[in-house]
Motif scaffolding. Sequence first.
Motif, PDB file in Angstrom:
ATOM      1  N   ARG A  31       1.785 -39.605 -20.276  1.00  0.00           N
ATOM      2  CA  ARG A  31       0.665 -39.542 -21.215  1.00  0.00           C
ATOM      3  C   ARG A  31      -0.474 -40.357 -20.594  1.00  0.00           C
ATOM      4  N   CYS A  49       5.194 -33.301 -33.563  1.00  0.00           N
ATOM      5  CA  CYS A  49       4.945 -34.743 -33.368  1.00  0.00           C
ATOM      6  C   CYS A  49       4.016 -35.309 -34.438  1.00  0.00           C
ATOM      7  N   SER A  82       6.763 -28.278 -29.627  1.00  0.00           N
ATOM      8  CA  SER A  82       7.094 -29.691 -29.413  1.00  0.00           C
ATOM      9  C   SER A  82       8.106 -30.209 -30.421  1.00  0.00           C
ATOM     10  N   SER A  95       9.445 -34.343 -31.384  1.00  0.00           N
ATOM     11  CA  SER A  95       9.427 -35.772 -31.056  1.00  0.00           C
ATOM     12  C   SER A  95      10.765 -36.416 -31.381  1.00  0.00           C
ATOM     13  N   TYR A 116       9.288 -35.188 -26.804  1.00  0.00           N
ATOM     14  CA  TYR A 116       8.498 -36.409 -26.629  1.00  0.00           C
ATOM     15  C   TYR A 116       9.377 -37.631 -26.833  1.00  0.00           C
ATOM     16  N   MET A 172       7.279 -41.368 -30.679  1.00  0.00           N
ATOM     17  CA  MET A 172       5.821 -41.507 -30.749  1.00  0.00           C
ATOM     18  C   MET A 172       5.343 -42.636 -31.656  1.00  0.00           C
ATOM     19  N   SER A 186      15.763 -40.301 -25.088  1.00  0.00           N
ATOM     20  CA  SER A 186      14.876 -39.129 -25.143  1.00  0.00           C
ATOM     21  C   SER A 186      15.160 -38.168 -23.997  1.00  0.00           C
ATOM     22  N   ILE A 235       7.722 -35.438 -22.361  1.00  0.00           N
ATOM     23  CA  ILE A 235       6.540 -36.309 -22.318  1.00  0.00           C
ATOM     24  C   ILE A 235       7.052 -37.730 -22.510  1.00  0.00           C
ATOM     25  N   LYS A 268       7.179 -41.971 -22.365  1.00  0.00           N
ATOM     26  CA  LYS A 268       6.432 -43.212 -22.542  1.00  0.00           C
ATOM     27  C   LYS A 268       6.853 -44.227 -21.485  1.00  0.00           C
TER      28      LYS A 268
END
Length: 431
Positions: free
Chosen positions: A24, A174, A207, A209, A242, A245, A262, A275, A277
């Motif tokens: 990100r 998300c 998507s 999350s 993701y 989040m 994840s 995606i 973090k």
Amino acid sequence: MNCESFDQYIRYKKRDHHLLIQPRMGFSNIQTMTSGLKAVASLCSNTVGTITIDSYTRNSEFQQIRDALEKRINLNGYPLISHGAHITQSMIQEVSDSVDYPFFVQVRHGSAKPFNLFKTMVKTGITISEGGPISYCIPYSSVSIQESTQEWIKSVLYFVEHSKNAHIESFGGCLLGQLCPPSFLIAVTILEGLFFRQQNLSSISLSYSQGTNLIQDMAGLRVLNSLAKKYLGDGDWHIVVYTFMGLFPKTIEGAKAAIKESVILAKLGGAARLIVKTTVESQRIPTIEENIEAMIYANEIAMNVEKNINSETTTIQYDAAEEERIFEQAINIIESVLNLSPQFSKAFPIAFSKGLLDVPYSLHPDNLRKTSATINDEGYLEWENIGHLAIPQRTLNRKYFKKSGISSSQLLTLLSFVQRKFDERWSSKAA
């Protein structure tokens, strides 16, 4: 490897069981943004680049951008429109030329009114973006759902007409990042997928999350796969997971544990992309190096999961009852919206006005705010109040379903659940 479109690349990677890792990342300085993209591209071919747009551009506040750039003040993303198509196109070309395999870049922007962003993307040759009329309106904007939907119709039609191989990822899975039960996230991302198809966009992604419990999330991903096949058929779509989040763990070890879960979720849930973090999300905007470290870690976990795909260490408990509940709730929400009108330009605004779409804890003026959610004793996200959602009563956990609401202190405790879970788990192991 000759892949003209993102879809071809996704199919190629899925065939070989590779999970694409994506950061990100977004920087206002052109040299820094170029360096960031080059660093991602050079890692390996299992990556996708990201240009995250700054919040001023999201809201068309261009004077603030000019002031910041003149004063060399860093923004919280890349001001695509202000930098212009030519500079960005040159940057993308420089990055692509630095590797000998296809490298795709996605623009992530957060705008409820994205038409000018799509116009600039078309000029740069970027064909991959993200968002949706619900998912980029309710969390980030006070723009009405009706205005957002109309703007997104215009934007997607333009993108499709002027971009060969255009691709958009729904951010519907998300919404607000947390405290939204899986059934609602799944329903919104499917609805946005159908919305894109109605605007003649054939290439999409959906998507999901990471939530509060890995077993529940696996049930959710199975439902998302099933409903995507039902509503979107066998066309060009894939699923994106993701890393959580919401409020992220404060400790490096806790953050790594969340990232690891994840990755396992994405691999075992059949996602094509993750995606990811970084370990410093709770403290500040990550550097290029910190993004790269997180991507390397995620890729190592993904490869290890693939290597041990049939072993007990990579098996997640199967909760058939939870999968059935999520499926029934999600399909009822979807159908309640589809029954309103064949045109989403009408269906979405009506759905919000009737509360058939109602996002827990969202303060958007078009959101009725009649729904709420909580976390049960097993760490599952449960509906506390369904408002006017078309969810069958039999699918609710009566122990947690009530209409009394929660206090602000209780809400803060819920919001920090994942952060505490992983940080405390590490602390107890260290002790």
